[in-house]
Enzyme design. Structure first.
Site, PDB file in Angstrom:
ATOM      1  N   GLU A  38     -10.224  -2.081   5.399  1.00  0.00           N
ATOM      2  CA  GLU A  38      -9.152  -2.494   6.285  1.00  0.00           C
ATOM      3  C   GLU A  38      -9.663  -2.612   7.714  1.00  0.00           C
ATOM      4  OE1 GLU A  38      -6.100   0.423   6.879  1.00  0.00           O
ATOM      5  OE2 GLU A  38      -4.633  -1.097   7.427  1.00  0.00           O
ATOM      6  N   GLU A  57      -6.284   8.261  17.578  1.00  0.00           N
ATOM      7  CA  GLU A  57      -6.860   9.609  17.688  1.00  0.00           C
ATOM      8  C   GLU A  57      -7.726   9.915  16.459  1.00  0.00           C
ATOM      9  OE1 GLU A  57      -3.585   8.959  18.291  1.00  0.00           O
ATOM     10  OE2 GLU A  57      -3.823   9.068  20.465  1.00  0.00           O
ATOM     11  N   SER A  59       4.622  -1.215   4.235  1.00  0.00           N
ATOM     12  CA  SER A  59       4.858  -2.580   4.723  1.00  0.00           C
ATOM     13  C   SER A  59       4.977  -3.524   3.540  1.00  0.00           C
ATOM     14  CB  SER A  59       3.705  -3.046   5.614  1.00  0.00           C
ATOM     15  OG  SER A  59       3.488  -2.117   6.646  1.00  0.00           O
ATOM     16  N   GLN A 112       0.840  -1.205   0.000  1.00  0.00           N
ATOM     17  CA  GLN A 112       0.000   0.000   0.000  1.00  0.00           C
ATOM     18  C   GLN A 112       0.873   1.253   0.000  1.00  0.00           C
ATOM     19  OE1 GLN A 112      -1.822   0.548   3.772  1.00  0.00           O
ATOM     20  NE2 GLN A 112      -3.375   1.986   3.060  1.00  0.00           N
TER      21      GLN A 112
END
Ligand SMILES: Cc1cc2nc3c(=O)[nH]c(=O)nc-3n(C[C@H](O)[C@H](O)[C@H](O)COP(=O)(O)OP(=O)(O)OC[C@H]3O[C@@H](n4cnc5c(N)ncnc54)[C@H](O)[C@@H]3O)c2cc1C
Lengths: 395, 377
Positions: A232, A365, A149, A114
């Site tokens: 996701e 957050e 990743s 990604q």
């Protein structure tokens, strides 16, 4: 699922297994046949690896296949492909794109990464600067991505780039499917907190992407990217798990095997966390039932929030429980893993790696903002940059 | 653990919810709850409507005993609404706990009367947990067949026409049915006056033996476990009211030229609270459906529900007070009703801590090392 439907599905799987002996065929060949039989992801349409059934039926199929000793597609090697790229391609892809990409994605022949985050654009993804400029039928891409990743081990990437700097930041983005072997892509491993290099920085210099690999319309990148992120979170949240299926199972197992480590204080914390893990698991079951019944399941983001904190507290408790052994660490050497494997490592690794759970896939957050605004209807954060063309924003 | 149980609501359950909510809107309101703290015990007819018009007192009593033969699923929905409305009715104590004891000991007649709306109360302290301690009843029976002893802090006793009393006899634990007229009931000034407690003095009372020995102990324990399981639904209703009311308030209250709900410090806490309230919904529902199905996991589910939902209800009520500011500290604002109930409920049928202790052997996470092994504590 109705009993009759379930029986038909069971029969379909038996027929498939009779015609394709999992022990005789190689992994690749078996998985290709499985895709063609619609047993890859049964909730996808016929012809694209599915049968148009409810998502839940997949659990049944997986169980039957596992019973027969069938090889799986090593989902931990392709989490981004399976959890994010596939549903987004299904939702926004052209027919050619769906037929080109979904099958090798499912079989693991093509692993995906990604290319979203950038040094200057993390939570504020829409502020990204990587540029894609159209030249006839191709796009020329320049920029830098970070925290990617698995970039070293991936064949394809989902990529968001800026195609129009003249409009506001959300309006000028476009979503692409990017061949990681294309000239101009330079992947440099970034060593992380655990010692290994799971993620990378990726430099893109004059990378050429054919327009046929644009996903969604030009300027629609923000919507497409949001669909990816939602998938996701739901993937993380609604995953069916048995009781003690995650991190809690690891700690409970240590507790049972090693009575000499037990103290009253750890005991009460362990029991509390066990209850929280079980509560989160039941909530995920309920979320799956809601989605199956066609009720809105806003809780995807909310659930991810809960899971991140829980895994962090459990992995912290695990080190304390281990006492002296908790002070040892298996291996700090720089390695490039080819899969995400959380429970296969030692406790120190888990403690450190779990810290990323509240950062990757939307920080906790940011998720709280999303829940507060989209679910609870509270006012949005002030957005000073919302109505200004991207090129005029202070950077 | 059973993942196939349906954790959503059926249409029947939804219409049951509507009926209770409509009744509460018609006959009850927070001002009446507040008046209870000033000594107002007038009856707005809630119980007669619930048990009579709606026929809900008999949900957990089988049809052959004269009940409605429904299940814990439906009773849980009723309790969600009663928790939301903060209604002072003996539903949990009579229609759930006492009814379960009577069904368990197969006292058809009394079970049928309770199903019809007669109020019964199990004479144990409201804080009693389902941990077998019913066998240690403070009430004893003399050679003349008269009882002696006092049970303190019993909920639902003030409305009760009959008490179900655990008694310590020479032969072990017994369960007696004792008419209200035979005992002295003294109201207690309670933290939660919408579920007021009473001390029950049984000196000199006589009654009828319902069960003894193992059966008596098991009946009480099972009833308390069911009470704990379904109390979670009341806590969820209460927590949802607190969350909804707080959201309404922070969306309209303005300070610094903005509604206070736009401040991230509050947004984030409300998002966290939402996650916990949603989770509590799932957990309470799981406790209700495992009880309804008599699933082998019901004991674990009940204790998970109390260990989780009790604290969520308290947090919701505490955040409700904090995010309302000074107005929430006034006698006229209903927030305090919910805070008092939430905090009291945390102690009802065992605290979260009691339920963690109860879970420990059920989930094979023992406190100490086994014999022969070195222990750290
Ligand atoms: C292990 C790991 C793997 C990753 N893998 C990938 C990947 O494969 N591909 C990819 O594209 N990205 C990946 N990421 C990147 C990840 O998505 C970003 O790190 C994340 O979105 C946060 O961005 P940032 O790091 O720039 O932090 P920032 O956005 O700079 O955040 C800094 C802090 O500010 C807070 N903050 C920011 N905005 C707000 C706000 N509006 N309100 C309140 N607080 C706020 C954040 O919560 C955080 O605490 C990965 C990250 C990690 C840790």
């Amino acid at each position: 699922m109705a009993d009759q439907e379930l029986d038909e599905l069971t029969a379909h799987v038996s027929d498939f297994l009779a015609a394709h002996d999992p022990r005789a065929l190689g992994r690749r060949e078996f998985l290709r046949a499985r895709f063609d039989a619609g047993l890859a992801w049964v909730h996808f349409p016929v012809g694209l690896g599915g049968l148009g059934l409810a998502r839940e039926s997949q659990t049944h199929v997986d169980a039957l296949l596992a019973e027969a000793g069938a090889p799986d597609n090593e989902p931990e090697r392709n989490t981004i492909g399976l959890g994010m790229a596939a549903p987004t391609i299904l939702q926004f892809g052209t027919d050619e794109q769906k037929h080109r990409f979904l099958r090798p994605l499912f079989t693991g022949e093509e692993v995906w990464c990604q290319l979203f985050s950038e040094p200057g654009a993390g939570s504020d993804l829409a502020g990204l600067t990587t540029r894609a400029v159209r030249e006839g039928d191709t796009w020329v891409v320049n920029g830098q991505k970070v925290w990617t990743s698995g970039a070293q081990t991936s064949q394809w990437a989902i990529l968001v780039a800026r195609t129009n700097p003249e409009v506001t930041k959300h309006a000028g983005l476009t979503y692409f499917l990017c061949d990681m072997s294309a000239p101009g892509i330079d992947v440099r491993p970034l060593r992380q907190i655990t010692g290994e290099a799971e993620f990378n920085e990726v430099f893109l210099t004059d990378v050429r992407i054919p327009d046929a690999h644009r996903l969604g319309a030009e300027g629609q990148g923000w919507q497409v990217a949001n669909a990816t992120l939602m998938n996701e979170r739901v993937t993380i949240a609604a995953l069916p798990r048995p009781r003690e299926g995650g991190m809690i199972g690891v700690v409970a197992d240590t507790w049972r095997r090693r009575p000499e480590l037990r103290t009253p204080e750890l005991h009460s914390r362990l029991l509390k966390l066990w209850v929280e893990a079980e509560a989160a698991r039941i909530a995920a079951t309920r979320l799956r039932q809601k989605l199956a019944a066609g009720q809105p399941g806003h809780e995807g983001s909310a659930m991810k929030l809960g899971f991140a904190g829980l895994a962090q507290r459990l992995s912290g408790l695990e080190l304390e429980l281990l006492g002296a052994d908790g002070l040892r660490y298996a291996d700090w050497t720089m390695r490039v893993p080819d899969r995400s494997d959380f429970t296969g490592h030692d406790a120190g690794y888990r403690y450190l790696r779990a810290k990323g759970f509240s950062i990757e896939g939307g920080t906790s957050e940011v998720l709280r903002n999303i829940v507060a605004e989209r679910v609870l209807g509270l006012p949005a954060e002030p957005r000073v940059d919302k109505d200004i063309p991207w090129k005029d924003l202070p950077r | 653990m059973n993942d196939d149980l349906d954790l959503l609501y059926t249409d029947v359950e939804e219409s049951l919810r509507d009926a209770v909510r409509t009744l509460m809107a018609r006959r009850w309101g927070p001002e009446r709850g507040i008046a209870r703290y000033d000594g107002d015990t007038s009856d707005p007819g809630l119980w007669s409507a619930l048990s009579g018009e709606l026929g809900l007192a008999g949900l957990l009593v089988p049809e052959e005993f004269g009940g409605a033969g429904a299940s814990a699923r439906e009773a849980a929905v009723v309790l969600e609404e009663l928790g939301r409305a903060m209604a002072p009715v003996p539903y949990l104590t009579s229609a759930v706990v006492a009814a379960r004891v009577l069904v368990k000991v197969a006292d058809k007649e009394l079970a049928g009367e309770v199903a019809g709306g007669q109020v019964a109360a199990l004479a144990v302290p409201l804080s009693a947990a389902p941990d077998g301690s019913a066998a240690l009843a403070p009430v004893t029976v003399g050679g003349d067949g008269c009882l002696s002893g006092e049970v303190r802090g019993v909920a639902g006793a003030l409305d009760a026409e009959v008490l179900i009393v655990p008694v310590t006899a020479a032969t072990g634990t017994q369960l007696w049915a004792v008419e209200r007229a035979a005992v002295r009931i003294t109201p207690v000034v309670s933290l939660d006056m919408t579920r007021q407690l009473a001390d029950v003095d049984l000196a000199g009372a006589t009654g009828r033996l319902l069960a003894d020995g193992d059966m008596a102990v098991r009946a009480v324990d099972e009833a308390l476990e069911l009470g704990a399981a379904l109390l979670a639904s009341e806590q969820v209703g209460l927590a949802q009211w607190c969350l909804d009311t707080t959201l309404d308030y922070v969306k309209t209250r303005r300070q610094f030229g903005r509604v206070v709900g736009g401040f991230q410090a509050l947004k984030h806490r409300l998002a966290d609270l939402y996650v916990q309230v949603e989770t509590a919904h799932a957990v309470a529902r799981y406790a209700a459906v495992t009880a309804a199905a008599d699933d082998p996991d019901r004991a674990v589910a009940a204790s998970v529900a109390q260990a989780y939902c009790a604290d969520v209800a308290v947090l919701a009520a505490e955040e409700c007070v904090q995010m309302h500011g000074g107005i929430a500290m006034t006698w006229e604002h209903p927030a305090h009703l919910y805070l008092k109930r939430a905090k009291a409920d945390q102690l009802v049928f065992g605290t979260p801590g009691n339920h963690l202790v109860r879970l420990s052997p059920l989930i094979d996470l023992p406190a100490r090392g086994t014999a022969g092994q070195q222990t750290a504590d």
